[in-house]
Design a protein around this motif. Structure first.
Motif, mmCIF file in Angstrom:
data_model
loop_
_atom_site.group_PDB
_atom_site.id
_atom_site.type_symbol
_atom_site.label_atom_id
_atom_site.label_comp_id
_atom_site.label_asym_id
_atom_site.label_seq_id
_atom_site.Cartn_x
_atom_site.Cartn_y
_atom_site.Cartn_z
ATOM 1 N N UNK A 5 0.838 -1.202 0.000
ATOM 2 C CA UNK A 5 0.000 0.000 0.000
ATOM 3 C C UNK A 5 0.876 1.256 0.000
ATOM 4 N N UNK A 6 1.940 1.257 0.763
ATOM 5 C CA UNK A 6 2.840 2.410 0.809
ATOM 6 C C UNK A 6 3.450 2.687 -0.564
ATOM 7 N N UNK A 7 3.822 1.622 -1.279
ATOM 8 C CA UNK A 7 4.369 1.792 -2.633
ATOM 9 C C UNK A 7 3.294 2.358 -3.556
ATOM 10 N N UNK A 8 2.066 1.869 -3.430
ATOM 11 C CA UNK A 8 0.965 2.372 -4.255
ATOM 12 C C UNK A 8 0.745 3.861 -3.986
ATOM 13 N N UNK A 9 0.734 4.261 -2.737
ATOM 14 C CA UNK A 9 0.570 5.674 -2.395
ATOM 15 C C UNK A 9 1.709 6.494 -2.984
ATOM 16 N N UNK A 10 2.931 6.000 -2.864
ATOM 17 C CA UNK A 10 4.089 6.705 -3.443
ATOM 18 C C UNK A 10 3.924 6.873 -4.949
ATOM 19 N N UNK A 11 3.487 5.821 -5.626
ATOM 20 C CA UNK A 11 3.276 5.891 -7.077
ATOM 21 C C UNK A 11 2.219 6.933 -7.431
ATOM 22 N N UNK A 12 1.129 6.937 -6.681
ATOM 23 C CA UNK A 12 0.041 7.870 -6.963
ATOM 24 C C UNK A 12 0.415 9.310 -6.636
ATOM 25 N N UNK A 13 1.310 9.499 -5.673
ATOM 26 C CA UNK A 13 1.780 10.857 -5.376
ATOM 27 C C UNK A 13 2.579 11.419 -6.545
ATOM 28 N N UNK A 14 3.288 10.561 -7.256
ATOM 29 C CA UNK A 14 4.070 10.991 -8.423
ATOM 30 C C UNK A 14 3.168 11.198 -9.625
ATOM 31 N N UNK A 15 2.229 10.272 -9.851
ATOM 32 C CA UNK A 15 1.309 10.368 -10.989
ATOM 33 C C UNK A 15 -0.049 9.818 -10.579
ATOM 34 N N UNK A 16 -0.930 10.705 -10.188
ATOM 35 C CA UNK A 16 -2.252 10.317 -9.721
ATOM 36 C C UNK A 16 -3.159 9.765 -10.796
ATOM 37 N N UNK A 17 -2.699 9.782 -12.045
ATOM 38 C CA UNK A 17 -3.516 9.266 -13.151
ATOM 39 C C UNK A 17 -3.135 7.850 -13.553
ATOM 40 N N UNK A 18 -2.280 7.187 -12.790
ATOM 41 C CA UNK A 18 -1.898 5.814 -13.128
ATOM 42 C C UNK A 18 -3.125 4.910 -13.151
ATOM 43 N N UNK A 19 -3.157 4.011 -14.109
ATOM 44 C CA UNK A 19 -4.246 3.037 -14.179
ATOM 45 C C UNK A 19 -3.984 1.907 -13.186
ATOM 46 N N UNK A 20 -5.039 1.172 -12.878
ATOM 47 C CA UNK A 20 -4.870 0.001 -12.009
ATOM 48 C C UNK A 20 -3.901 -0.987 -12.658
ATOM 49 N N UNK A 21 -3.976 -1.105 -13.968
ATOM 50 C CA UNK A 21 -3.073 -2.013 -14.682
ATOM 51 C C UNK A 21 -1.615 -1.602 -14.474
ATOM 52 N N UNK A 22 -1.319 -0.318 -14.599
ATOM 53 C CA UNK A 22 0.062 0.155 -14.436
ATOM 54 C C UNK A 22 0.525 0.011 -12.986
ATOM 55 N N UNK A 23 -0.345 0.309 -12.042
ATOM 56 C CA UNK A 23 0.004 0.128 -10.622
ATOM 57 C C UNK A 23 0.312 -1.346 -10.369
ATOM 58 N N UNK A 24 -0.542 -2.216 -10.878
ATOM 59 C CA UNK A 24 -0.348 -3.656 -10.692
ATOM 60 C C UNK A 24 0.990 -4.106 -11.254
ATOM 61 N N UNK A 25 1.314 -3.632 -12.447
ATOM 62 C CA UNK A 25 2.584 -4.005 -13.088
ATOM 63 C C UNK A 25 3.767 -3.571 -12.232
#
Length: 91
Positions: A5-25
């Motif tokens: 979850x922390x990694x997901x939050x970090x990713x979304x802080x950089x680019x809040x438009x990431x798709x679920x597919x890209x987050x999953x990858x």
């Protein structure tokens, strides 16, 4: 919130438009597992989704989001700010 979850939050802080597919990858989950985690983070308030109109849509070259904390009635402060010609939207 666990390490994924922390990694997901970090990713979304950089680019809040990431798709679920890209987050999953990026975190090594299935798309559906990533979607469940993102929805849980949103439901818990740990991730907040905010949308902002592109400045060009309202005829502006730039746009800023400004948050304020005041120690007097907010309505009076908002009224003063709303009088400015360079403030197209206030809430």
């Amino acid at each position: 919130m666990d390490q994924v979850d922390e990694v997901i939050v970090d990713l979304l802080e950089v680019d809040g438009r990431l798709t679920h597919h890209e987050i999953a990858r990026r975190v090594g989950l299935s798309r559906s597992a990533a979607a469940v985690r993102v929805q849980r983070l949103i439901a818990s308030g740990q991730v907040v989704v905010r949308g902002v109109v592109h400045p060009a849509v309202i005829g502006r070259g730039t746009l800023a989001y400004v948050g304020m904390t005041v120690d007097r009635p907010a309505a009076r402060v908002a009224a003063e700010i709303a009088r400015r010609d360079d403030v197209p939207f206030l809430s």
